[in-house]
Design a protein around this motif. Structure first.
Motif, short mmCIF file in Angstrom:
data_model
loop_
_atom_site.label_atom_id
_atom_site.label_comp_id
_atom_site.label_asym_id
_atom_site.label_seq_id
_atom_site.Cartn_x
_atom_site.Cartn_y
_atom_site.Cartn_z
N ALA A 152 0.84 -1.20 0.00
CA ALA A 152 0.00 0.00 0.00
C ALA A 152 0.87 1.25 0.00
O ALA A 152 0.55 2.25 -0.64
N ALA A 153 2.00 1.21 0.70
CA ALA A 153 2.90 2.36 0.72
C ALA A 153 3.50 2.58 -0.67
O ALA A 153 3.68 3.71 -1.11
N ALA A 154 3.83 1.50 -1.36
CA ALA A 154 4.40 1.62 -2.70
C ALA A 154 3.36 2.16 -3.67
O ALA A 154 3.68 2.97 -4.54
N ALA A 155 2.12 1.75 -3.51
CA ALA A 155 1.06 2.25 -4.39
C ALA A 155 0.83 3.74 -4.15
O ALA A 155 0.54 4.49 -5.08
N ALA A 156 0.98 4.18 -2.91
CA ALA A 156 0.78 5.59 -2.59
C ALA A 156 1.88 6.45 -3.18
O ALA A 156 1.65 7.61 -3.54
N THR A 157 3.09 5.91 -3.31
CA THR A 157 4.20 6.68 -3.86
C THR A 157 4.27 6.60 -5.38
O THR A 157 5.10 7.25 -5.99
N GLY A 158 3.44 5.78 -5.98
CA GLY A 158 3.42 5.69 -7.42
C GLY A 158 4.24 4.54 -7.97
O GLY A 158 4.27 4.32 -9.18
N GLU A 159 4.91 3.79 -7.12
CA GLU A 159 5.67 2.64 -7.59
C GLU A 159 4.71 1.50 -7.90
O GLU A 159 3.63 1.40 -7.36
N THR A 160 5.12 0.65 -8.80
CA THR A 160 4.27 -0.48 -9.14
C THR A 160 4.84 -1.74 -8.50
O THR A 160 5.92 -2.20 -8.87
N PRO A 161 4.15 -2.28 -7.49
CA PRO A 161 4.66 -3.48 -6.85
C PRO A 161 4.47 -4.70 -7.75
O PRO A 161 3.46 -4.84 -8.42
N ARG A 162 5.48 -5.56 -7.80
CA ARG A 162 5.40 -6.78 -8.58
C ARG A 162 5.68 -7.95 -7.66
O ARG A 162 6.81 -8.20 -7.28
N GLY A 163 4.67 -8.71 -7.30
CA GLY A 163 4.86 -9.90 -6.46
C GLY A 163 5.07 -9.56 -5.00
O GLY A 163 4.43 -8.70 -4.45
N THR A 164 6.05 -10.22 -4.39
CA THR A 164 6.29 -10.04 -2.97
C THR A 164 7.21 -8.86 -2.71
O THR A 164 7.99 -8.46 -3.58
N VAL A 165 7.12 -8.33 -1.52
CA VAL A 165 7.94 -7.19 -1.13
C VAL A 165 8.86 -7.64 -0.01
O VAL A 165 8.42 -8.24 0.96
N ARG A 166 10.15 -7.36 -0.15
CA ARG A 166 11.13 -7.68 0.88
C ARG A 166 11.92 -6.43 1.20
O ARG A 166 11.97 -5.49 0.39
N MET A 167 12.54 -6.43 2.38
CA MET A 167 13.38 -5.31 2.78
C MET A 167 14.84 -5.73 2.66
O MET A 167 15.22 -6.81 3.12
N TYR A 168 15.65 -4.91 2.02
CA TYR A 168 17.07 -5.16 1.90
C TYR A 168 17.79 -3.86 2.23
O TYR A 168 17.66 -2.86 1.52
N ARG A 169 18.52 -3.87 3.35
CA ARG A 169 19.25 -2.68 3.82
C ARG A 169 18.34 -1.45 3.88
O ARG A 169 18.71 -0.35 3.49
N GLY A 170 17.13 -1.66 4.38
CA GLY A 170 16.21 -0.56 4.58
C GLY A 170 15.44 -0.13 3.34
O GLY A 170 14.68 0.81 3.39
N GLN A 171 15.64 -0.80 2.22
CA GLN A 171 14.96 -0.44 0.98
C GLN A 171 13.98 -1.55 0.61
O GLN A 171 14.21 -2.72 0.88
N ARG A 172 12.88 -1.16 -0.03
CA ARG A 172 11.90 -2.14 -0.52
C ARG A 172 12.43 -2.79 -1.79
O ARG A 172 12.90 -2.12 -2.70
#
Length: 110
Positions: free
Chosen positions: A87-107
């Protein structure tokens, strides 16, 4: 929570009663001493002990022991938003593809 004389007197009286009645040893310097005392008061059969617990809850402005507050979600010491990362990615305009993971503080979208 502010510890004043009334709160400390109530905590000491309640601590003595709980130690005698339920054999519960709670130290006043514990971080969760008030919460532990209130939970022990719920197990008590003595009405005076329960009344002391009610008085302690009123003096300490403690939330109801029946509804514990959920701890804040954290990642590396930073509080996370309550919204899911998709939902946060959709609010920023990014297009999520599949699963979301965190790597060094980044999506990272996999």
């Amino acid at each position: 929570m502010e510890l004043n004389k009334a709160v400390l007197d109530c905590m000491q009286a309640l601590r003595r009663r709980l130690r005698d009645e339920l054999a519960v040893d709670i130290h006043l310097n514990q971080a969760d001493a008030v919460e532990a005392m209130l939970m022990a008061c719920l197990r008590s059969a003595d009405q005076d002990t329960r009344n002391l617990g009610i008085r302690l809850a009123e003096l300490s402005d403690f939330q109801s022991a029946a509804e514990p507050s959920a701890p804040a979600r954290q990642y590396r010491g930073q509080a996370l938003a309550d919204e899911p990362p998709v939902a946060a990615a959709a609010a920023t305009g990014e297009t999520p593809r599949g699963t979301v993971r965190m790597y060094r503080g980044q999506r990272v979208y996999a």
